[in-house]
Design a protein around this motif. Sequence first.
Motif, PDB file in Angstrom:
ATOM      1  N   TRP A 192       0.816  -1.211   0.000  1.00 22.61           N
ATOM      2  CA  TRP A 192       0.000   0.000   0.000  1.00 22.61           C
ATOM      3  C   TRP A 192       0.854   1.267   0.000  1.00 22.61           C
ATOM      4  CZ3 TRP A 192      -4.491   0.171  -1.935  1.00 22.61           C
ATOM      5  CH2 TRP A 192      -5.271  -1.001  -1.951  1.00 22.61           C
ATOM      6  N   ASP A 193       2.010   1.211   0.616  1.00 24.45           N
ATOM      7  CA  ASP A 193       2.928   2.349   0.515  1.00 24.45           C
ATOM      8  C   ASP A 193       3.324   2.578  -0.945  1.00 24.45           C
ATOM      9  OD1 ASP A 193       2.871   2.804   3.220  1.00 24.45           O
ATOM     10  OD2 ASP A 193       4.774   1.777   3.633  1.00 24.45           O
ATOM     11  N   ALA A 194       3.635   1.494  -1.640  1.00 19.45           N
ATOM     12  CA  ALA A 194       4.014   1.596  -3.054  1.00 19.45           C
ATOM     13  C   ALA A 194       2.842   2.086  -3.895  1.00 19.45           C
ATOM     14  CB  ALA A 194       4.509   0.243  -3.563  1.00 19.45           C
ATOM     15  N   THR A 195       1.634   1.622  -3.568  1.00 19.85           N
ATOM     16  CA  THR A 195       0.442   2.048  -4.302  1.00 19.85           C
ATOM     17  C   THR A 195       0.240   3.553  -4.184  1.00 19.85           C
ATOM     18  OG1 THR A 195      -0.636  -0.103  -3.984  1.00 19.85           O
ATOM     19  CG2 THR A 195      -2.061   1.765  -4.496  1.00 19.85           C
ATOM     20  N   LEU A 196       0.339   4.067  -2.967  1.00 23.11           N
ATOM     21  CA  LEU A 196       0.122   5.501  -2.757  1.00 23.11           C
ATOM     22  C   LEU A 196       1.240   6.329  -3.393  1.00 23.11           C
ATOM     23  CD1 LEU A 196      -1.224   5.568   0.909  1.00 23.11           C
ATOM     24  CD2 LEU A 196      -2.512   5.579  -1.238  1.00 23.11           C
ATOM     25  N   LYS A 197       2.445   5.823  -3.367  1.00 20.45           N
ATOM     26  CA  LYS A 197       3.539   6.538  -4.026  1.00 20.45           C
ATOM     27  C   LYS A 197       3.337   6.560  -5.542  1.00 20.45           C
ATOM     28  CE  LYS A 197       7.049   5.657  -0.498  1.00 20.45           C
ATOM     29  NZ  LYS A 197       8.285   4.889  -0.149  1.00 20.45           N
ATOM     30  N   GLN A 198       2.824   5.454  -6.067  1.00 19.27           N
ATOM     31  CA  GLN A 198       2.603   5.386  -7.511  1.00 19.27           C
ATOM     32  C   GLN A 198       1.505   6.342  -7.947  1.00 19.27           C
ATOM     33  OE1 GLN A 198       2.321   1.381  -9.043  1.00 19.27           O
ATOM     34  NE2 GLN A 198       1.376   2.032 -10.967  1.00 19.27           N
ATOM     35  N   VAL A 199       0.401   6.377  -7.215  1.00 22.27           N
ATOM     36  CA  VAL A 199      -0.700   7.256  -7.616  1.00 22.27           C
ATOM     37  C   VAL A 199      -0.352   8.719  -7.376  1.00 22.27           C
ATOM     38  CG1 VAL A 199      -2.029   7.361  -5.447  1.00 22.27           C
ATOM     39  CG2 VAL A 199      -3.224   7.420  -7.660  1.00 22.27           C
ATOM     40  N   ALA A 200       0.580   8.975  -6.462  1.00 25.67           N
ATOM     41  CA  ALA A 200       1.006  10.358  -6.226  1.00 25.67           C
ATOM     42  C   ALA A 200       1.640  10.977  -7.465  1.00 25.67           C
ATOM     43  CB  ALA A 200       1.969  10.418  -5.048  1.00 25.67           C
ATOM     44  N   GLN A 201       2.083  10.134  -8.400  1.00 27.07           N
ATOM     45  CA  GLN A 201       2.670  10.627  -9.647  1.00 27.07           C
ATOM     46  C   GLN A 201       1.601  11.051 -10.652  1.00 27.07           C
ATOM     47  OE1 GLN A 201       6.032  10.984  -9.659  1.00 27.07           O
ATOM     48  NE2 GLN A 201       5.764  10.250  -7.544  1.00 27.07           N
ATOM     49  N   VAL A 202       0.332  10.727 -10.363  1.00 27.78           N
ATOM     50  CA  VAL A 202      -0.771  11.109 -11.246  1.00 27.78           C
ATOM     51  C   VAL A 202      -1.302  12.470 -10.789  1.00 27.78           C
ATOM     52  CG1 VAL A 202      -3.081  10.500 -12.072  1.00 27.78           C
ATOM     53  CG2 VAL A 202      -1.402   8.693 -11.624  1.00 27.78           C
ATOM     54  N   PRO A 203      -1.244  13.503 -11.614  1.00 21.74           N
ATOM     55  CA  PRO A 203      -1.790  14.805 -11.208  1.00 21.74           C
ATOM     56  C   PRO A 203      -3.265  14.685 -10.823  1.00 21.74           C
ATOM     57  CG  PRO A 203      -0.472  15.026 -13.198  1.00 21.74           C
ATOM     58  CD  PRO A 203      -0.626  13.552 -12.956  1.00 21.74           C
ATOM     59  N   LEU A 204      -3.637  15.308  -9.719  1.00 22.34           N
ATOM     60  CA  LEU A 204      -5.009  15.191  -9.209  1.00 22.34           C
ATOM     61  C   LEU A 204      -6.009  15.891 -10.125  1.00 22.34           C
ATOM     62  CD1 LEU A 204      -6.677  14.134  -6.779  1.00 22.34           C
ATOM     63  CD2 LEU A 204      -6.249  16.345  -5.669  1.00 22.34           C
ATOM     64  N   ARG A 205      -5.668  17.027 -10.650  1.00 17.89           N
ATOM     65  CA  ARG A 205      -6.517  17.825 -11.547  1.00 17.89           C
ATOM     66  C   ARG A 205      -7.952  17.957 -11.026  1.00 17.89           C
ATOM     67  NH1 ARG A 205      -7.560  17.101 -16.895  1.00 17.89           N
ATOM     68  NH2 ARG A 205      -7.829  14.858 -16.672  1.00 17.89           N
ATOM     69  N   PRO A 206      -8.129  18.435  -9.794  1.00 17.79           N
ATOM     70  CA  PRO A 206      -9.478  18.551  -9.248  1.00 17.79           C
ATOM     71  C   PRO A 206     -10.284  19.644  -9.931  1.00 17.79           C
ATOM     72  CG  PRO A 206      -7.909  19.615  -7.785  1.00 17.79           C
ATOM     73  CD  PRO A 206      -7.101  18.944  -8.856  1.00 17.79           C
ATOM     74  N   SER A 207     -11.560  19.359 -10.164  1.00 16.18           N
ATOM     75  CA  SER A 207     -12.469  20.318 -10.778  1.00 16.18           C
ATOM     76  C   SER A 207     -13.747  20.379  -9.949  1.00 16.18           C
ATOM     77  CB  SER A 207     -12.792  19.886 -12.214  1.00 16.18           C
ATOM     78  OG  SER A 207     -13.859  20.643 -12.741  1.00 16.18           O
ATOM     79  N   PHE A 208     -14.097  21.571  -9.478  1.00 15.20           N
ATOM     80  CA  PHE A 208     -15.330  21.791  -8.716  1.00 15.20           C
ATOM     81  C   PHE A 208     -16.177  22.790  -9.500  1.00 15.20           C
ATOM     82  CE2 PHE A 208     -12.542  20.042  -5.615  1.00 15.20           C
ATOM     83  CZ  PHE A 208     -13.319  19.484  -4.611  1.00 15.20           C
TER      84      PHE A 208
END
Length: 299
Positions: free
Chosen positions: A13-29
Amino acid sequence: MNVLRPDDFDDFWDATLKQVAQVPLRPSFEYVEERSTDDVAVYDVHYDSWEGVRISGWYAVPREAGPHPALMLVPGYISEPVIPRSWARKGYAAFAVAPRGKLRSNQRFNPGYPGLLVHDIVDPNTYAYRGFYVDAVRAVEAVLTRPEVDADRVGVHGSSQGGALTITTAALMPDVVACGAAGAPYLCGFMESARLTHSYPYEEINEYLRDHPDHEQLVAESVGYFDGINFAPNIQAPMLVYIGLEDDVCPPETGFAVHEAMKCEKELLTYERCGHDAGHHWAMEKVEAFLAGHLGVAR
Protein backbone atom coordinates in the motif's frame (compact mmCIF):
# COMPACT_ATOMS: atom_id res chain seq x y z
CA MET A 1 -11.26 -14.96 12.49
CA ASN A 2 -8.33 -16.29 10.50
CA VAL A 3 -7.48 -13.79 7.75
CA LEU A 4 -4.26 -14.11 5.80
CA ARG A 5 -2.20 -10.89 6.12
CA PRO A 6 0.57 -10.76 3.51
CA ASP A 7 4.04 -10.05 4.89
CA ASP A 8 4.36 -7.14 2.46
CA PHE A 9 0.89 -5.71 3.14
CA ASP A 10 2.15 -2.31 4.30
CA ASP A 11 4.80 -2.17 1.57
CA PHE A 12 2.16 -2.93 -1.07
CA TRP A 13 0.00 0.00 0.00
CA ASP A 14 2.93 2.35 0.51
CA ALA A 15 4.01 1.60 -3.05
CA THR A 16 0.44 2.05 -4.30
CA LEU A 17 0.12 5.50 -2.76
CA LYS A 18 3.54 6.54 -4.03
CA GLN A 19 2.60 5.39 -7.51
CA VAL A 20 -0.70 7.26 -7.62
CA ALA A 21 1.01 10.36 -6.23
CA GLN A 22 2.67 10.63 -9.65
CA VAL A 23 -0.77 11.11 -11.25
CA PRO A 24 -1.79 14.81 -11.21
CA LEU A 25 -5.01 15.19 -9.21
CA ARG A 26 -6.52 17.83 -11.55
CA PRO A 27 -9.48 18.55 -9.25
CA SER A 28 -12.47 20.32 -10.78
CA PHE A 29 -15.33 21.79 -8.72
CA GLU A 30 -18.09 23.15 -10.96
CA TYR A 31 -20.83 25.10 -9.20
CA VAL A 32 -24.30 23.80 -10.10
CA GLU A 33 -26.84 26.54 -9.54
CA GLU A 34 -29.95 24.47 -10.23
CA ARG A 35 -28.96 21.91 -7.58
CA SER A 36 -27.97 24.49 -4.98
CA THR A 37 -30.24 26.15 -2.43
CA ASP A 38 -30.26 29.35 -0.42
CA ASP A 39 -28.23 27.73 2.35
CA VAL A 40 -26.16 25.10 0.47
CA ALA A 41 -23.87 25.41 -2.54
CA VAL A 42 -23.54 22.27 -4.67
CA TYR A 43 -20.61 21.41 -6.92
CA ASP A 44 -20.09 18.73 -9.56
CA VAL A 45 -16.62 17.30 -8.80
CA HIS A 46 -14.07 15.45 -10.91
CA TYR A 47 -10.49 14.39 -10.23
CA ASP A 48 -7.93 11.91 -11.56
CA SER A 49 -7.05 8.73 -9.70
CA TRP A 50 -5.38 5.35 -10.15
CA GLU A 51 -4.26 4.74 -13.74
CA GLY A 52 -5.63 8.14 -14.71
CA VAL A 53 -9.30 7.18 -14.31
CA ARG A 54 -11.43 10.33 -13.91
CA ILE A 55 -13.60 10.06 -10.79
CA SER A 56 -16.73 12.06 -10.04
CA GLY A 57 -18.64 13.13 -6.97
CA TRP A 58 -21.02 15.66 -5.45
CA TYR A 59 -19.80 18.32 -3.04
CA ALA A 60 -22.22 20.29 -0.88
CA VAL A 61 -21.10 23.02 1.49
CA PRO A 62 -22.85 25.59 3.70
CA ARG A 63 -22.97 29.06 2.21
CA GLU A 64 -21.95 30.57 5.52
CA ALA A 65 -18.25 31.28 5.94
CA GLY A 66 -15.95 28.43 6.96
CA PRO A 67 -13.75 26.79 7.79
CA HIS A 68 -15.96 23.72 7.80
CA PRO A 69 -15.09 20.14 8.72
CA ALA A 70 -15.03 17.77 5.75
CA LEU A 71 -17.24 14.70 5.78
CA MET A 72 -16.44 12.09 3.16
CA LEU A 73 -19.48 9.97 2.27
CA VAL A 74 -18.50 6.69 0.62
CA PRO A 75 -21.01 4.49 -1.23
CA GLY A 76 -22.34 0.96 -1.02
CA TYR A 77 -21.72 -1.73 -3.61
CA ILE A 78 -24.64 -0.95 -5.90
CA SER A 79 -25.87 2.40 -4.61
CA GLU A 80 -25.00 5.65 -6.36
CA PRO A 81 -23.98 8.69 -4.31
CA VAL A 82 -26.63 11.35 -3.77
CA ILE A 83 -26.02 15.06 -3.33
CA PRO A 84 -25.23 15.43 0.40
CA ARG A 85 -27.23 18.61 1.04
CA SER A 86 -28.61 17.27 4.33
CA TRP A 87 -25.08 16.86 5.72
CA ALA A 88 -24.10 20.32 4.50
CA ARG A 89 -27.04 21.74 6.44
CA LYS A 90 -25.57 20.15 9.56
CA GLY A 91 -22.41 22.18 9.03
CA TYR A 92 -20.18 19.87 6.99
CA ALA A 93 -18.34 20.36 3.74
CA ALA A 94 -19.77 17.06 2.52
CA PHE A 95 -18.35 15.10 -0.40
CA ALA A 96 -20.20 12.06 -1.77
CA VAL A 97 -17.73 10.24 -3.99
CA ALA A 98 -18.51 7.89 -6.90
CA PRO A 99 -15.49 5.57 -7.25
CA ARG A 100 -14.68 3.83 -10.53
CA GLY A 101 -17.48 1.72 -11.93
CA LYS A 102 -20.22 3.98 -10.57
CA LEU A 103 -22.41 5.50 -13.27
CA ARG A 104 -20.63 8.84 -13.36
CA SER A 105 -17.14 7.30 -13.17
CA ASN A 106 -17.32 4.29 -15.48
CA GLN A 107 -15.92 5.62 -18.75
CA ARG A 108 -12.72 3.55 -18.52
CA PHE A 109 -13.65 0.97 -15.89
CA ASN A 110 -17.01 -0.77 -15.74
CA PRO A 111 -16.97 -4.40 -14.52
CA GLY A 112 -20.66 -4.20 -13.59
CA TYR A 113 -22.64 -5.41 -10.59
CA PRO A 114 -22.23 -8.30 -10.03
CA GLY A 115 -18.69 -8.32 -11.29
CA LEU A 116 -16.70 -5.76 -9.31
CA LEU A 117 -15.86 -8.10 -6.42
CA VAL A 118 -14.15 -10.71 -8.60
CA HIS A 119 -12.67 -8.48 -11.30
CA ASP A 120 -9.02 -9.62 -11.61
CA ILE A 121 -9.34 -11.10 -8.12
CA VAL A 122 -6.33 -13.44 -8.40
CA ASP A 123 -3.80 -10.63 -8.91
CA PRO A 124 -3.55 -7.94 -6.21
CA ASN A 125 -1.71 -5.64 -8.60
CA THR A 126 -4.66 -5.42 -10.99
CA TYR A 127 -7.57 -6.33 -8.67
CA ALA A 128 -10.46 -3.90 -9.03
CA TYR A 129 -10.40 -2.77 -5.43
CA ARG A 130 -6.84 -1.47 -5.65
CA GLY A 131 -8.05 1.46 -7.73
CA PHE A 132 -11.34 1.63 -5.86
CA TYR A 133 -9.63 2.13 -2.48
CA VAL A 134 -7.31 4.72 -4.00
CA ASP A 135 -10.31 6.60 -5.43
CA ALA A 136 -11.54 7.20 -1.87
CA VAL A 137 -8.11 8.43 -0.78
CA ARG A 138 -7.90 10.79 -3.74
CA ALA A 139 -11.38 12.09 -2.90
CA VAL A 140 -10.02 13.28 0.45
CA GLU A 141 -7.09 14.90 -1.32
CA ALA A 142 -9.49 16.63 -3.71
CA VAL A 143 -11.71 18.07 -0.98
CA LEU A 144 -8.66 19.32 0.91
CA THR A 145 -7.92 21.65 -2.01
CA ARG A 146 -10.97 23.68 -1.03
CA PRO A 147 -10.13 26.82 0.97
CA GLU A 148 -13.27 26.56 3.13
CA VAL A 149 -12.32 23.10 4.43
CA ASP A 150 -10.57 22.63 7.78
CA ALA A 151 -7.84 20.07 7.04
CA ASP A 152 -7.65 19.10 10.72
CA ARG A 153 -11.29 17.97 10.78
CA VAL A 154 -11.87 15.23 8.21
CA GLY A 155 -14.37 12.44 8.87
CA VAL A 156 -15.43 9.44 6.80
CA HIS A 157 -18.80 7.69 6.91
CA GLY A 158 -20.51 4.92 4.99
CA SER A 159 -22.25 1.59 5.32
CA SER A 160 -21.66 -1.80 3.67
CA GLN A 161 -19.04 -1.10 0.98
CA GLY A 162 -19.04 2.41 2.41
CA GLY A 163 -18.17 0.88 5.78
CA ALA A 164 -15.24 -0.88 4.13
CA LEU A 165 -14.06 2.33 2.47
CA THR A 166 -14.35 4.15 5.79
CA ILE A 167 -11.96 1.61 7.30
CA THR A 168 -9.49 1.54 4.42
CA THR A 169 -9.41 5.32 4.00
CA ALA A 170 -8.81 5.87 7.71
CA ALA A 171 -6.01 3.30 7.61
CA LEU A 172 -4.37 4.70 4.46
CA MET A 173 -4.57 8.30 5.70
CA PRO A 174 -3.85 8.01 9.44
CA ASP A 175 -2.47 11.55 9.64
CA VAL A 176 -5.49 13.06 7.88
CA VAL A 177 -8.67 11.26 8.95
CA ALA A 178 -9.92 12.46 12.33
CA CYS A 179 -12.73 9.92 12.78
CA GLY A 180 -14.77 7.32 10.95
CA ALA A 181 -18.19 5.69 11.27
CA ALA A 182 -18.55 2.31 9.52
CA GLY A 183 -21.87 0.52 9.27
CA ALA A 184 -22.19 -3.19 8.34
CA PRO A 185 -18.62 -3.20 7.01
CA TYR A 186 -18.20 -5.16 3.79
CA LEU A 187 -14.85 -6.50 2.48
CA CYS A 188 -13.90 -7.81 5.92
CA GLY A 189 -13.10 -11.50 6.12
CA PHE A 190 -13.63 -12.10 2.38
CA MET A 191 -13.19 -15.87 2.40
CA GLU A 192 -15.00 -16.52 5.66
CA SER A 193 -17.87 -14.28 4.56
CA ALA A 194 -18.25 -16.26 1.35
CA ARG A 195 -18.57 -19.41 3.47
CA LEU A 196 -20.99 -17.84 5.97
CA THR A 197 -23.46 -16.41 3.47
CA HIS A 198 -24.85 -17.14 0.04
CA SER A 199 -26.04 -13.57 -0.49
CA TYR A 200 -24.52 -11.23 -3.02
CA PRO A 201 -21.99 -9.71 -3.35
CA TYR A 202 -19.98 -12.44 -1.54
CA GLU A 203 -21.75 -15.07 -3.62
CA GLU A 204 -19.67 -13.75 -6.51
CA ILE A 205 -16.65 -15.37 -4.86
CA ASN A 206 -18.49 -18.67 -4.48
CA GLU A 207 -19.54 -18.56 -8.12
CA TYR A 208 -16.01 -17.76 -9.22
CA LEU A 209 -14.58 -20.66 -7.22
CA ARG A 210 -17.16 -23.07 -8.61
CA ASP A 211 -15.87 -22.14 -12.06
CA HIS A 212 -12.20 -22.04 -10.95
CA PRO A 213 -11.85 -24.45 -8.00
CA ASP A 214 -8.07 -24.50 -8.39
CA HIS A 215 -7.88 -20.74 -7.74
CA GLU A 216 -9.02 -20.77 -4.08
CA GLN A 217 -5.53 -20.27 -2.63
CA LEU A 218 -4.73 -17.58 -5.19
CA VAL A 219 -7.92 -15.73 -4.29
CA ALA A 220 -7.25 -16.00 -0.55
CA GLU A 221 -3.73 -14.65 -0.98
CA SER A 222 -4.85 -11.80 -3.23
CA VAL A 223 -7.77 -10.54 -1.12
CA GLY A 224 -5.52 -10.49 1.93
CA TYR A 225 -4.17 -7.21 0.57
CA PHE A 226 -7.69 -5.74 0.55
CA ASP A 227 -9.29 -7.15 3.69
CA GLY A 228 -10.55 -4.54 6.13
CA ILE A 229 -9.42 -6.70 9.04
CA ASN A 230 -5.84 -6.26 7.83
CA PHE A 231 -6.26 -2.50 7.48
CA ALA A 232 -7.86 -2.08 10.91
CA PRO A 233 -4.67 -2.10 13.05
CA ASN A 234 -3.28 0.84 11.04
CA ILE A 235 -6.16 3.16 11.96
CA GLN A 236 -5.28 5.87 14.47
CA ALA A 237 -8.50 7.90 14.50
CA PRO A 238 -11.52 7.13 16.71
CA MET A 239 -13.89 4.72 14.99
CA LEU A 240 -17.54 3.78 15.42
CA VAL A 241 -18.68 0.41 14.02
CA TYR A 242 -22.34 -0.56 13.95
CA ILE A 243 -23.82 -3.87 12.79
CA GLY A 244 -27.06 -5.81 12.59
CA LEU A 245 -26.90 -9.17 14.30
CA GLU A 246 -29.03 -10.82 11.60
CA ASP A 247 -27.10 -9.43 8.62
CA ASP A 248 -27.05 -12.07 5.87
CA VAL A 249 -25.04 -9.88 3.46
CA CYS A 250 -22.06 -8.91 5.63
CA PRO A 251 -22.03 -11.51 8.43
CA PRO A 252 -21.91 -9.94 11.90
CA GLU A 253 -18.97 -12.19 12.78
CA THR A 254 -16.87 -10.10 10.39
CA GLY A 255 -18.03 -6.86 11.99
CA PHE A 256 -16.92 -8.14 15.39
CA ALA A 257 -13.60 -9.24 13.90
CA VAL A 258 -12.75 -5.91 12.27
CA HIS A 259 -13.70 -4.03 15.43
CA GLU A 260 -11.52 -6.34 17.51
CA ALA A 261 -8.59 -5.79 15.11
CA MET A 262 -8.72 -2.02 15.61
CA LYS A 263 -6.17 -0.64 18.07
CA CYS A 264 -7.54 2.91 18.04
CA GLU A 265 -10.21 4.46 20.24
CA LYS A 266 -13.32 2.57 19.14
CA GLU A 267 -16.97 1.85 19.82
CA LEU A 268 -19.21 -1.00 18.65
CA LEU A 269 -23.00 -0.81 18.36
CA THR A 270 -25.00 -3.99 17.77
CA TYR A 271 -28.69 -4.27 16.92
CA GLU A 272 -30.79 -7.38 17.42
CA ARG A 273 -33.31 -8.40 14.77
CA CYS A 274 -31.59 -6.08 12.28
CA GLY A 275 -30.05 -7.16 9.00
CA HIS A 276 -27.89 -5.31 6.52
CA ASP A 277 -29.46 -1.99 7.51
CA ALA A 278 -27.24 -2.27 10.63
CA GLY A 279 -29.96 -0.81 12.82
CA HIS A 280 -30.04 2.37 10.75
CA HIS A 281 -33.23 3.63 12.43
CA TRP A 282 -31.55 3.64 15.84
CA ALA A 283 -27.92 3.98 14.85
CA MET A 284 -28.00 7.21 12.89
CA GLU A 285 -28.65 9.43 15.90
CA LYS A 286 -25.53 7.97 17.51
CA VAL A 287 -23.55 8.20 14.27
CA GLU A 288 -24.42 11.87 13.93
CA ALA A 289 -23.49 12.54 17.55
CA PHE A 290 -20.19 10.67 17.12
CA LEU A 291 -19.23 12.61 13.99
CA ALA A 292 -20.32 15.95 15.44
CA GLY A 293 -18.38 15.33 18.64
CA HIS A 294 -15.14 14.50 16.89
CA LEU A 295 -15.44 17.06 14.09
CA GLY A 296 -16.66 19.98 16.18
CA VAL A 297 -20.12 20.51 14.70
CA ALA A 298 -22.86 22.01 16.86
CA ARG A 299 -26.01 19.89 17.11
